[in-house]
Design a protein around this motif. Structure first.
Motif, PDB file in Angstrom:
ATOM      1  N   TYR A 166      -1.961   7.916  63.669  1.00  0.00           N
ATOM      2  CA  TYR A 166      -1.771   6.619  64.286  1.00  0.00           C
ATOM      3  C   TYR A 166      -1.048   5.734  63.286  1.00  0.00           C
ATOM      4  O   TYR A 166      -1.199   5.954  62.081  1.00  0.00           O
ATOM      5  CB  TYR A 166      -3.123   6.034  64.681  1.00  0.00           C
ATOM      6  N   PRO A 167      -0.338   4.714  63.757  1.00  0.00           N
ATOM      7  CA  PRO A 167       0.460   3.922  62.807  1.00  0.00           C
ATOM      8  C   PRO A 167      -0.367   2.983  61.924  1.00  0.00           C
ATOM      9  O   PRO A 167       0.040   2.686  60.806  1.00  0.00           O
ATOM     10  CB  PRO A 167       1.395   3.119  63.716  1.00  0.00           C
ATOM     11  N   VAL A 168      -1.516   2.514  62.433  1.00  0.00           N
ATOM     12  CA  VAL A 168      -2.300   1.524  61.666  1.00  0.00           C
ATOM     13  C   VAL A 168      -3.708   2.081  61.426  1.00  0.00           C
ATOM     14  O   VAL A 168      -4.405   2.429  62.368  1.00  0.00           O
ATOM     15  CB  VAL A 168      -2.421   0.188  62.445  1.00  0.00           C
ATOM     16  N   PRO A 169      -4.139   2.161  60.153  1.00  0.00           N
ATOM     17  CA  PRO A 169      -5.506   2.648  59.914  1.00  0.00           C
ATOM     18  C   PRO A 169      -6.531   1.641  60.444  1.00  0.00           C
ATOM     19  O   PRO A 169      -6.261   0.432  60.442  1.00  0.00           O
ATOM     20  CB  PRO A 169      -5.594   2.774  58.398  1.00  0.00           C
ATOM     21  N   PRO A 170      -7.684   2.131  60.915  1.00  0.00           N
ATOM     22  CA  PRO A 170      -8.667   1.226  61.525  1.00  0.00           C
ATOM     23  C   PRO A 170      -8.992  -0.005  60.675  1.00  0.00           C
ATOM     24  O   PRO A 170      -9.077  -1.115  61.205  1.00  0.00           O
ATOM     25  CB  PRO A 170      -9.901   2.123  61.689  1.00  0.00           C
ATOM     26  N   LEU A 214     -14.184  -7.436  59.142  1.00  0.00           N
ATOM     27  CA  LEU A 214     -15.151  -6.485  58.572  1.00  0.00           C
ATOM     28  C   LEU A 214     -14.591  -5.740  57.366  1.00  0.00           C
ATOM     29  O   LEU A 214     -15.288  -5.534  56.371  1.00  0.00           O
ATOM     30  CB  LEU A 214     -15.536  -5.440  59.633  1.00  0.00           C
ATOM     31  N   TYR A 215     -13.328  -5.289  57.474  1.00  0.00           N
ATOM     32  CA  TYR A 215     -12.812  -4.341  56.473  1.00  0.00           C
ATOM     33  C   TYR A 215     -11.519  -4.791  55.796  1.00  0.00           C
ATOM     34  O   TYR A 215     -10.931  -4.013  55.032  1.00  0.00           O
ATOM     35  CB  TYR A 215     -12.524  -2.975  57.133  1.00  0.00           C
ATOM     36  N   GLY A 216     -11.061  -6.017  56.106  1.00  0.00           N
ATOM     37  CA  GLY A 216      -9.765  -6.496  55.616  1.00  0.00           C
ATOM     38  C   GLY A 216      -9.583  -6.319  54.115  1.00  0.00           C
ATOM     39  O   GLY A 216      -8.480  -6.051  53.640  1.00  0.00           O
ATOM     40  N   SER A 217     -10.677  -6.428  53.357  1.00  0.00           N
ATOM     41  CA  SER A 217     -10.527  -6.374  51.896  1.00  0.00           C
ATOM     42  C   SER A 217     -10.696  -4.943  51.370  1.00  0.00           C
ATOM     43  O   SER A 217     -10.614  -4.707  50.166  1.00  0.00           O
ATOM     44  CB  SER A 217     -11.580  -7.278  51.258  1.00  0.00           C
ATOM     45  N   PHE A 218     -10.972  -3.978  52.267  1.00  0.00           N
ATOM     46  CA  PHE A 218     -11.202  -2.603  51.816  1.00  0.00           C
ATOM     47  C   PHE A 218      -9.875  -1.888  51.605  1.00  0.00           C
ATOM     48  O   PHE A 218      -8.859  -2.241  52.193  1.00  0.00           O
ATOM     49  CB  PHE A 218     -11.992  -1.813  52.863  1.00  0.00           C
ATOM     50  N   SER A 219      -9.943  -0.857  50.751  1.00  0.00           N
ATOM     51  CA  SER A 219      -8.746  -0.021  50.635  1.00  0.00           C
ATOM     52  C   SER A 219      -9.171   1.449  50.740  1.00  0.00           C
ATOM     53  O   SER A 219     -10.164   1.879  50.150  1.00  0.00           O
ATOM     54  CB  SER A 219      -8.048  -0.365  49.318  1.00  0.00           C
ATOM     55  N   PHE A 220      -8.427   2.191  51.570  1.00  0.00           N
ATOM     56  CA  PHE A 220      -8.677   3.625  51.742  1.00  0.00           C
ATOM     57  C   PHE A 220      -7.353   4.349  51.520  1.00  0.00           C
ATOM     58  O   PHE A 220      -6.613   4.630  52.469  1.00  0.00           O
ATOM     59  CB  PHE A 220      -9.217   3.913  53.157  1.00  0.00           C
ATOM     60  N   PRO A 221      -7.027   4.636  50.254  1.00  0.00           N
ATOM     61  CA  PRO A 221      -5.693   5.168  49.937  1.00  0.00           C
ATOM     62  C   PRO A 221      -5.358   6.467  50.665  1.00  0.00           C
ATOM     63  O   PRO A 221      -4.207   6.656  51.072  1.00  0.00           O
ATOM     64  CB  PRO A 221      -5.737   5.391  48.423  1.00  0.00           C
ATOM     65  N   ILE A 222      -6.336   7.362  50.841  1.00  0.00           N
ATOM     66  CA  ILE A 222      -6.025   8.644  51.511  1.00  0.00           C
ATOM     67  C   ILE A 222      -5.670   8.376  52.963  1.00  0.00           C
ATOM     68  O   ILE A 222      -4.667   8.860  53.496  1.00  0.00           O
ATOM     69  CB  ILE A 222      -7.207   9.645  51.391  1.00  0.00           C
ATOM     70  N   SER A 223      -6.497   7.576  53.602  1.00  0.00           N
ATOM     71  CA  SER A 223      -6.249   7.241  54.998  1.00  0.00           C
ATOM     72  C   SER A 223      -4.904   6.513  55.141  1.00  0.00           C
ATOM     73  O   SER A 223      -4.107   6.822  56.033  1.00  0.00           O
ATOM     74  CB  SER A 223      -7.408   6.375  55.493  1.00  0.00           C
ATOM     75  N   GLU A 224      -4.640   5.575  54.234  1.00  0.00           N
ATOM     76  CA  GLU A 224      -3.370   4.823  54.303  1.00  0.00           C
ATOM     77  C   GLU A 224      -2.171   5.756  54.119  1.00  0.00           C
ATOM     78  O   GLU A 224      -1.155   5.630  54.808  1.00  0.00           O
ATOM     79  CB  GLU A 224      -3.358   3.712  53.241  1.00  0.00           C
ATOM     80  N   GLU A 225      -2.334   6.725  53.211  1.00  0.00           N
ATOM     81  CA  GLU A 225      -1.261   7.722  52.980  1.00  0.00           C
ATOM     82  C   GLU A 225      -1.008   8.514  54.272  1.00  0.00           C
ATOM     83  O   GLU A 225       0.143   8.718  54.678  1.00  0.00           O
ATOM     84  CB  GLU A 225      -1.711   8.651  51.832  1.00  0.00           C
ATOM     85  N   ILE A 226      -2.089   8.928  54.929  1.00  0.00           N
ATOM     86  CA  ILE A 226      -1.929   9.694  56.175  1.00  0.00           C
ATOM     87  C   ILE A 226      -1.216   8.839  57.221  1.00  0.00           C
ATOM     88  O   ILE A 226      -0.236   9.264  57.839  1.00  0.00           O
ATOM     89  CB  ILE A 226      -3.305  10.180  56.701  1.00  0.00           C
ATOM     90  N   HIS A 227      -1.692   7.618  57.401  1.00  0.00           N
ATOM     91  CA  HIS A 227      -1.112   6.774  58.446  1.00  0.00           C
ATOM     92  C   HIS A 227       0.355   6.454  58.191  1.00  0.00           C
ATOM     93  O   HIS A 227       1.118   6.273  59.135  1.00  0.00           O
ATOM     94  CB  HIS A 227      -1.924   5.486  58.624  1.00  0.00           C
ATOM     95  N   SER A 228       0.754   6.405  56.931  1.00  0.00           N
ATOM     96  CA  SER A 228       2.148   6.008  56.678  1.00  0.00           C
ATOM     97  C   SER A 228       3.102   7.198  56.657  1.00  0.00           C
ATOM     98  O   SER A 228       4.320   7.008  56.617  1.00  0.00           O
ATOM     99  CB  SER A 228       2.254   5.204  55.383  1.00  0.00           C
ATOM    100  N   THR A 229       2.568   8.433  56.663  1.00  0.00           N
ATOM    101  CA  THR A 229       3.479   9.585  56.552  1.00  0.00           C
ATOM    102  C   THR A 229       3.377  10.559  57.729  1.00  0.00           C
ATOM    103  O   THR A 229       4.176  11.480  57.842  1.00  0.00           O
ATOM    104  CB  THR A 229       3.203  10.380  55.251  1.00  0.00           C
ATOM    105  N   ILE A 230       2.400  10.369  58.606  1.00  0.00           N
ATOM    106  CA  ILE A 230       2.153  11.379  59.637  1.00  0.00           C
ATOM    107  C   ILE A 230       3.095  11.220  60.836  1.00  0.00           C
ATOM    108  O   ILE A 230       3.478  10.100  61.191  1.00  0.00           O
ATOM    109  CB  ILE A 230       0.660  11.332  60.070  1.00  0.00           C
TER     110      ILE A 230
END
Ligand SMILES: Cc1ncc(COP(=O)(O)O)c(C=O)c1O
Length: 369
Positions: free
Chosen positions: A313-317, A326-342
């Motif tokens: 999906y284009p935007v991680p949850p 709820l999660y605006g300040s969180f970072s999930f680098p693996i998930s972000e990597e997947i969403h930006s390259t898949i």
């Protein structure tokens, strides 16, 4: 000739064309019978789908999202308790947890198979954790033996979101049979897709089955006697009738998609990160995701060659507008990597081998020039 060739990402007309005469026959039967909701077609579909999945109970509902909400509410998890869920889950999976009055605790997925990483469970565990929800993305399977061991040793419920994993197996055990209950979506694009919205819950827990069966119909134990504050999440006779037709062909649909996936796996240039193949898993390739750093440029190139693709999906949850508080300040680098390259490549029951060979040719042309 190739320049005129067009490969849609999905073509539901082509998919359903194979079943058209049976659909017409079935819909005429249902219409003439005059019983349109929760009738014999739903009963039969529930029995057939339970049997296909090798599990005791199946309860047809209105959608995959409803199936998840009904499971979470049916299990009576303490309000405010925490449900561990992969950070790259589909947004509906996370919505279900919040709608059931629970708190999603996001954990990074395994970068190899894009599913929940069992190694991350211990760090996410607190004294408020009540359940783990796995989301078998793209047609593959989560490492269920490890997740199940974790849930058993910490006394947690285990829920499977199987919306993308109809018929997938791990160690010869069906998706949907590993935990306390599982939710399926029959959204039209799914491997087992209806001609509208539909979903189901499967479980071997008789008490849960009885409760969600009531809750899908306002909470009625019998007509006009309401035991729970339930929902209207009933499955239509027409959708159940269409699903019965398609269920007979599900193994064929899955085999067709697996065959197309094998062409990609054999042909695509190694510059692309291909789906992880494990000998223990029967993957049903709901989606064929590749990863590539210059994904958007590749997608544009494919579009210029009339090849449709999608991004799941284009935007991680955690970066979705609705979850920013709820999660605006969180970072999930693996998930972000997947969403930006898949990038999801065409892999439909409506595609022929030659279509996929052509996609491979253009994909490789992008790399090799
Ligand atoms: C993983 C996953 N979970 C839940 C859902 C929700 O299903 P539905 O659209 O039937 O509500 C979907 C649907 O796309 C899904 O892919």
């Amino acid at each position: 000739m190739d320049s005129k060739r067009k490969i849609d990402y999905e073509n539901l007309r082509a998919v359903n064309n194979s079943f058209l005469s049976e659909y017409h026959k079935k819909s005429a039967e249902v219409i003439e019978k005059g019983w349109y909701i929760l009738g014999q077609e739903v009963d039969k579909f529930e029995k057939e789908y339970a049997s296909y999945n090798d599990i005791e109970h199946c309860i047809g509902v209105a959608s995959g999202l409803d199936a998840l909400i009904l499971i979470l509410e049916g299990l009576d998890l303490p309000k405010g308790s925490e449900v561990i869920i992969p950070a790259n889950a589909y947004i509906a999976s996370i919505i279900s947890v919040i709608r059931a009055g629970l708190v999603p605790v996001l954990v990074e997925p395994d970068i190899r198979n894009y599913n929940l990483d069992p190694e991350k469970l211990s760090d996410a565990l607190t004294d408020k954790t009540s359940a783990v929800m796995v989301v078998h993305l793209y047609g593959g399977m989560t490492d269920m033996p490890s997740v199940k061991d974790f849930c058993t040793s910490h006394n947690l419920y285990l829920i499977e979101d199987c919306a993308q994993a109809h018929g997938a197996r791990l160690n010869d055990k069906m998706s949907g049979t590993w935990g306390d209950a599982a939710a399926f979506s029959f959204y039209p694009t799914k491997n087992l897709g209806a001609l509208g919205d539909a979903g189901a819950i499967v479980t071997s827990d008789e008490k849960l089955a009885t409760k969600v069966r009531m809750m899908r119909n306002y909470g009625f134990s019998k007509k006009y006697y309401c035991d729970y504050l339930g929902y209207n999440s009933r499955l239509d006779e027409l959708q159940a009738a269409f699903l019965r037709v398609k269920l007979k062909n599900l193994e064929d649909i899955n085999n067709h998609k697996r065959n197309l996936a094998q062409i990609y796996l054999n042909r695509l240039n190694s510059a692309y990160t291909l789906p992880y193949v494990s000998s223990d898993v029967v993957n049903v390739f709901h989606i064929f995701p590749i990863r590539y750093e210059k994904r958007d440029d590749l997608r544009k190139f494919l579009a210029e060659h009339n090849i449709g693709t999608e991004i799941h999906y284009p935007v991680p949850p955690h970066q979705q507008e609705c979850l920013k508080d709820l999660y605006g300040s969180f970072s999930f680098p693996i998930s972000e990597e997947i969403h930006s390259t898949i990038l999801s490549l065409p892999i439909s029951y409506g595609h022929m081998e030659a279509d996929i060979e052509y996609v491979c040719k253009i994909m490789n042309k992008y790399i090799e020039g």
